[in-house]
Design a protein around this motif. Structure first.
Motif, PDB file in Angstrom:
ATOM      1  N   MET A  96       7.230  -1.311  18.605  1.00  0.00           N
ATOM      2  CA  MET A  96       8.258  -1.974  17.602  1.00  0.00           C
ATOM      3  C   MET A  96       9.397  -0.888  17.894  1.00  0.00           C
ATOM      4  N   THR A  97      10.568  -1.639  18.083  1.00  0.00           N
ATOM      5  CA  THR A  97      12.034  -0.944  18.152  1.00  0.00           C
ATOM      6  C   THR A  97      12.516  -0.678  16.746  1.00  0.00           C
ATOM      7  N   GLY A  98      13.647  -0.100  16.606  1.00  0.00           N
ATOM      8  CA  GLY A  98      14.297   0.162  15.412  1.00  0.00           C
ATOM      9  C   GLY A  98      13.745   1.209  14.573  1.00  0.00           C
ATOM     10  N   THR A  99      14.491   1.233  13.368  1.00  0.00           N
ATOM     11  CA  THR A  99      14.139   2.590  12.603  1.00  0.00           C
ATOM     12  C   THR A  99      13.221   2.136  11.513  1.00  0.00           C
ATOM     13  N   TRP A 100      12.142   3.051  11.279  1.00  0.00           N
ATOM     14  CA  TRP A 100      11.142   2.442  10.417  1.00  0.00           C
ATOM     15  C   TRP A 100      10.863   3.642   9.393  1.00  0.00           C
ATOM     16  N   ASN A 101      10.152   3.294   8.029  1.00  0.00           N
ATOM     17  CA  ASN A 101       9.899   4.319   7.145  1.00  0.00           C
ATOM     18  C   ASN A 101       8.386   3.828   6.877  1.00  0.00           C
ATOM     19  N   MET A 102       7.605   4.974   7.049  1.00  0.00           N
ATOM     20  CA  MET A 102       6.072   4.839   6.538  1.00  0.00           C
ATOM     21  C   MET A 102       6.083   4.683   5.020  1.00  0.00           C
ATOM     22  N   VAL A 103       5.471   3.754   4.541  1.00  0.00           N
ATOM     23  CA  VAL A 103       5.372   3.307   2.947  1.00  0.00           C
ATOM     24  C   VAL A 103       3.953   3.154   2.749  1.00  0.00           C
ATOM     25  N   PHE A 104       2.862   3.522   3.568  1.00  0.00           N
ATOM     26  CA  PHE A 104       1.422   3.704   3.134  1.00  0.00           C
ATOM     27  C   PHE A 104       0.906   4.272   4.352  1.00  0.00           C
ATOM     28  N   ASP A 105       0.096   5.262   3.994  1.00  0.00           N
ATOM     29  CA  ASP A 105      -0.817   6.069   4.818  1.00  0.00           C
ATOM     30  C   ASP A 105      -1.900   6.720   4.081  1.00  0.00           C
ATOM     31  N   ASP A 106      -3.260   6.251   4.722  1.00  0.00           N
ATOM     32  CA  ASP A 106      -4.387   6.873   4.301  1.00  0.00           C
ATOM     33  C   ASP A 106      -4.925   7.525   5.652  1.00  0.00           C
ATOM     34  N   GLU A 107      -5.227   8.833   5.778  1.00  0.00           N
ATOM     35  CA  GLU A 107      -5.825   9.368   7.134  1.00  0.00           C
ATOM     36  C   GLU A 107      -7.336   9.615   6.792  1.00  0.00           C
ATOM     37  N   PHE A 108      -7.858   9.461   5.443  1.00  0.00           N
ATOM     38  CA  PHE A 108      -9.306   9.318   5.131  1.00  0.00           C
ATOM     39  C   PHE A 108      -9.750  10.955   5.487  1.00  0.00           C
ATOM     40  N   ASN A 109      -9.003  11.919   4.909  1.00  0.00           N
ATOM     41  CA  ASN A 109      -9.456  13.347   5.138  1.00  0.00           C
ATOM     42  C   ASN A 109     -10.242  13.817   4.051  1.00  0.00           C
ATOM     43  N   ALA A 110     -10.426  13.032   2.863  1.00  0.00           N
ATOM     44  CA  ALA A 110     -11.123  13.708   1.982  1.00  0.00           C
ATOM     45  C   ALA A 110     -12.466  13.494   2.169  1.00  0.00           C
ATOM     46  N   THR A 111     -13.382  13.809   0.946  1.00  0.00           N
ATOM     47  CA  THR A 111     -14.689  13.471   0.905  1.00  0.00           C
ATOM     48  C   THR A 111     -15.387  12.578   0.211  1.00  0.00           C
ATOM     49  N   SER A 112     -14.415  11.598  -0.195  1.00  0.00           N
ATOM     50  CA  SER A 112     -15.051  10.344  -0.942  1.00  0.00           C
ATOM     51  C   SER A 112     -13.630   9.284  -0.809  1.00  0.00           C
ATOM     52  N   LEU A 113     -14.097   8.164  -1.013  1.00  0.00           N
ATOM     53  CA  LEU A 113     -12.956   7.186  -1.067  1.00  0.00           C
ATOM     54  C   LEU A 113     -11.979   7.190  -2.234  1.00  0.00           C
ATOM     55  N   SER A 114     -10.798   7.171  -1.991  1.00  0.00           N
ATOM     56  CA  SER A 114      -9.857   7.240  -3.136  1.00  0.00           C
ATOM     57  C   SER A 114      -9.886   6.065  -3.933  1.00  0.00           C
ATOM     58  N   THR A 115     -10.329   5.800  -4.931  1.00  0.00           N
ATOM     59  CA  THR A 115     -10.248   4.634  -5.812  1.00  0.00           C
ATOM     60  C   THR A 115      -8.940   4.455  -6.580  1.00  0.00           C
ATOM     61  N   SER A 116      -8.132   5.261  -6.600  1.00  0.00           N
ATOM     62  CA  SER A 116      -6.668   5.090  -6.848  1.00  0.00           C
ATOM     63  C   SER A 116      -5.930   4.356  -6.050  1.00  0.00           C
ATOM     64  N   VAL A 117      -6.378   4.226  -4.655  1.00  0.00           N
ATOM     65  CA  VAL A 117      -5.923   3.704  -3.593  1.00  0.00           C
ATOM     66  C   VAL A 117      -6.670   2.372  -3.194  1.00  0.00           C
ATOM     67  N   TRP A 118      -7.882   2.455  -3.378  1.00  0.00           N
ATOM     68  CA  TRP A 118      -8.764   1.192  -2.743  1.00  0.00           C
ATOM     69  C   TRP A 118      -9.538   0.986  -3.680  1.00  0.00           C
ATOM     70  N   ASN A 119     -10.133  -0.351  -3.806  1.00  0.00           N
ATOM     71  CA  ASN A 119     -10.953  -0.739  -4.530  1.00  0.00           C
ATOM     72  C   ASN A 119     -12.428  -1.089  -3.677  1.00  0.00           C
ATOM     73  N   ASN A 120     -13.301  -0.730  -3.962  1.00  0.00           N
ATOM     74  CA  ASN A 120     -14.371  -0.568  -3.244  1.00  0.00           C
ATOM     75  C   ASN A 120     -15.611  -1.890  -3.574  1.00  0.00           C
ATOM     76  N   HIS A 121     -14.971  -2.894  -4.089  1.00  0.00           N
ATOM     77  CA  HIS A 121     -15.512  -4.205  -4.265  1.00  0.00           C
ATOM     78  C   HIS A 121     -16.990  -3.979  -4.532  1.00  0.00           C
ATOM     79  N   ASP A 122     -17.429  -3.014  -5.242  1.00  0.00           N
ATOM     80  CA  ASP A 122     -18.913  -2.781  -5.367  1.00  0.00           C
ATOM     81  C   ASP A 122     -19.607  -3.899  -6.355  1.00  0.00           C
ATOM     82  N   GLY A 123     -20.586  -4.521  -5.929  1.00  0.00           N
ATOM     83  CA  GLY A 123     -21.145  -5.782  -6.538  1.00  0.00           C
ATOM     84  C   GLY A 123     -20.592  -7.156  -6.198  1.00  0.00           C
TER      85      GLY A 123
END
Length: 204
Positions: free
Chosen positions: A1-28
């Motif tokens: 993609m050309t032009g100038t862009w700003n990153m507005v969302f980023d998850d690198e999954f570098n933790a030891t568990s899923l961040s439930t403040s960012v993701w819903n795990n749809h359990d059930g």
């Protein structure tokens, strides 16, 4: 993609568990093919998110708690799909979907339907564009989508593989990863989907 862009969302999954403040795990939650999502099938370690199929009825889904993919944005994920050659195991997907389905559309950026495919759903119906040529199993690749005002462009490893018109209401979409049961079933690590990162950019 050309032009100038700003990153507005980023998850690198570098933790030891899923961040439930960012993701819903749809359990059930129960999806198609009578597969119920379970948080126990989701792990985060070593810089990767991993979704597994525990049985023909026990899979996993995560979705962002907010609708983060707006019209004009570009989203990309680096994903590993299990499989053999051009065959993708189970029913994994990296996708985006808006509220009040299908009013705000559903973009299936990379969906394992035997092979890896790109598909779209809207009030106008389904647009199943079919298999993307290439070998996508058993290695990490990048899968991206640019959401235009009346079209979407899908990129695999930076190359445009699909362009299709859209017929949704343009409301922002959540980002999702799903592990379901269909095609060649492989349980546990043998059939896992791994995600290295997911990022969204908006035009500056």
């Amino acid at each position: 993609m050309t032009g100038t862009w700003n990153m507005v969302f980023d998850d690198e999954f570098n933790a030891t568990s899923l961040s439930t403040s960012v993701w819903n795990n749809h359990d059930g939650w129960t999806n198609q093919n009578n597969v119920t999502d379970h948080a126990s099938n989701i792990t985060e370690a070593g810089g990767d998110l991993t979704l597994t199929l525990a049985s023909s009825t026990s899979g996993a889904t995560i979705g962002t708690n907010q609708n983060v993919l707006a019209v004009g944005d570009f989203a990309e994920a680096r994903v590993y799909f299990a499989g053999s050659g051009t065959s993708i195991y189970n029913w994994p997907a990296w996708w985006a979907s808006g509220p009040s389905w299908p009013a705000a559309g559903e973009n299936d950026i990379a969906e394992g339907l035997g092979s890896l495919t790109v598909n779209y759903h809207s009030p106008a119906g389904a647009d199943n564009t079919g298999t993307v040529t290439g070998t996508w199993a058993n290695a990490f690749h990048t899968y991206g989508i640019y959401r235009g005002s009346n079209y979407c462009d899908v990129y695999y490893d930076g190359l445009l593989v699909r362009h299709y018109t859209t017929a949704d209401n343009g409301v922002a979409q959540e980002l999702l990863f799903t592990m379901g049961a269909s095609n060649t079933l492989q349980y546990g690590a043998a059939g896992a989907m791994k995600v290295d990162y997911v990022r969204v950019w908006a035009p500056a």
